[in-house]
Design an enzyme around this catalytic site. Sequence first.
Site, PDB file in Angstrom:
ATOM      1  N   ASN A  12       0.840  -1.241  -0.084  1.00  0.00           N
ATOM      2  CA  ASN A  12      -0.086   0.157  -0.136  1.00  0.00           C
ATOM      3  C   ASN A  12       0.936   1.030   0.070  1.00  0.00           C
ATOM      4  OD1 ASN A  12      -1.894   1.928   0.341  1.00  0.00           O
ATOM      5  ND2 ASN A  12      -2.448   1.260   2.391  1.00  0.00           N
ATOM      6  N   LYS A  14       0.103   4.376  -0.258  1.00  0.00           N
ATOM      7  CA  LYS A  14      -0.754   5.517   0.612  1.00  0.00           C
ATOM      8  C   LYS A  14      -0.393   6.647  -0.500  1.00  0.00           C
ATOM      9  CE  LYS A  14      -0.143   3.215   4.867  1.00  0.00           C
ATOM     10  NZ  LYS A  14      -0.016   3.281   6.279  1.00  0.00           N
ATOM     11  N   HIS A  99      -9.792   1.525   4.744  1.00  0.00           N
ATOM     12  CA  HIS A  99      -8.448   1.474   5.546  1.00  0.00           C
ATOM     13  C   HIS A  99      -8.419   2.704   6.773  1.00  0.00           C
ATOM     14  CE1 HIS A  99      -4.219   2.896   6.361  1.00  0.00           C
ATOM     15  NE2 HIS A  99      -3.861   1.548   5.916  1.00  0.00           N
ATOM     16  N   GLU A 101      -6.711   5.018   7.639  1.00  0.00           N
ATOM     17  CA  GLU A 101      -6.601   6.391   7.116  1.00  0.00           C
ATOM     18  C   GLU A 101      -7.669   7.021   6.381  1.00  0.00           C
ATOM     19  OE1 GLU A 101      -2.915   5.635   5.507  1.00  0.00           O
ATOM     20  OE2 GLU A 101      -1.879   5.066   7.462  1.00  0.00           O
ATOM     21  N   GLU A 169      -5.479  -4.863  10.569  1.00  0.00           N
ATOM     22  CA  GLU A 169      -4.327  -3.684  10.764  1.00  0.00           C
ATOM     23  C   GLU A 169      -4.592  -2.867  12.002  1.00  0.00           C
ATOM     24  OE1 GLU A 169      -2.340  -2.593   6.715  1.00  0.00           O
ATOM     25  OE2 GLU A 169      -4.166  -1.307   7.167  1.00  0.00           O
ATOM     26  N   GLY A 175       2.429   2.131  10.589  1.00  0.00           N
ATOM     27  CA  GLY A 175       3.469   3.392  10.624  1.00  0.00           C
ATOM     28  C   GLY A 175       4.337   3.291  11.794  1.00  0.00           C
ATOM     29  N   SER A 215       3.410  -2.000  10.244  1.00  0.00           N
ATOM     30  CA  SER A 215       4.730  -2.218  10.312  1.00  0.00           C
ATOM     31  C   SER A 215       5.496  -3.654   9.931  1.00  0.00           C
ATOM     32  CB  SER A 215       5.181  -1.917  11.845  1.00  0.00           C
ATOM     33  OG  SER A 215       4.792  -0.319  12.135  1.00  0.00           O
TER      34      SER A 215
HETATM   35  P1  PGA Z   1       2.584   0.304   7.700  1.00  0.00           P
HETATM   36  O1  PGA Z   1       1.192   0.441   6.991  1.00  0.00           O
HETATM   37  O2  PGA Z   1       3.257  -0.903   6.883  1.00  0.00           O
HETATM   38  O3  PGA Z   1       3.518   1.467   7.115  1.00  0.00           O
HETATM   39  O4  PGA Z   1       2.534   0.213   9.048  1.00  0.00           O
HETATM   40  C1  PGA Z   1       0.385  -0.476   6.715  1.00  0.00           C
HETATM   41  C2  PGA Z   1      -0.888  -0.082   6.084  1.00  0.00           C
HETATM   42  O5  PGA Z   1      -1.431   1.158   6.539  1.00  0.00           O
HETATM   43  O6  PGA Z   1      -1.298  -0.677   5.443  1.00  0.00           O
END
Ligand code: PGA
Length: 260
Positions: A12, A14, A99, A101, A169, A175, A215
């Site tokens: 992803n 983003k 997601h 976000e 998640e 992140g 992460s």
């Molecule tokens: P990350 O993001 O691997 O940077 O923690 C995962 C995601 O939001 O899909």
Amino acid sequence: MKLTHTPLIIGNWKMNPQSLLVATSLAKEVLKEVSRVQHVDVGIAPPSIFLESVAALTKGKKLKVVAQNVFHEGLGARTGEISLPMLKSINVAASIIGHSERRALGETNEDTNKKMLAIVKSGGTAILCVGEKERDQHGNYLSFVEQELRDALEDFPKAKLAQLVVAYEPIWAIGTGNTATPHDALEMKLFIQKLLSDLYGRPSLAKVRILYGGSVSKQNAAELLVDGHADGFLVGGASLRSAEFGEIVKIAERHVRDSI
Ligand code: PGA
């Protein structure tokens, strides 16, 4: 132990990278990294503005292109939105849905459900994200995830479960570098499987892959696969580094080979 599913790993991206040029070169690097992979399904989810170029690059290749979001209606006065027919017209057949976000920007469980129903109707695949903000001692995080899942899957037909992927998640892991332990990831996978089994019956479990995201890195991928029994990953930050993303995919490939 024999695996129940072909692992699925999706990068992803983003809101990265900054330009079309960098996006296409990253996609080419990823293509090279995964060119010899046989036992893992791999996808990348670039920002919508780069989807068409990346989809053209990966056409006919094993690397799938996935949208990060989609609107549930097909056409009309919806400024800034992208529809499923538009994605279909550039051969993008899967989308991340719900997601955290997007939810942080105001997307509700009801919105997520509308998107799920639209995508399943269009014949596409939904990668449904669920996950709690924090892990409390009383186990409220389990009911939080249960609500997200039940709401998203309302009226989602049993006959279309092959079009569903669930990504667990935990928001606290996204992140942050604080990955869930394999134990935590497995606990939630089993919980999600129990919910799916209650909703659709036990045989449904064979159809739905349950990914872990938050992460994921080349350092923790193996233990999340082996001890966490993840059916794959949604990878954020590490997916922007083609060599690391490639390494994560290769770790999954070795995991499959070791399990045969
Ligand atoms: P990350 O993001 O691997 O940077 O923690 C995962 C995601 O939001 O899909």
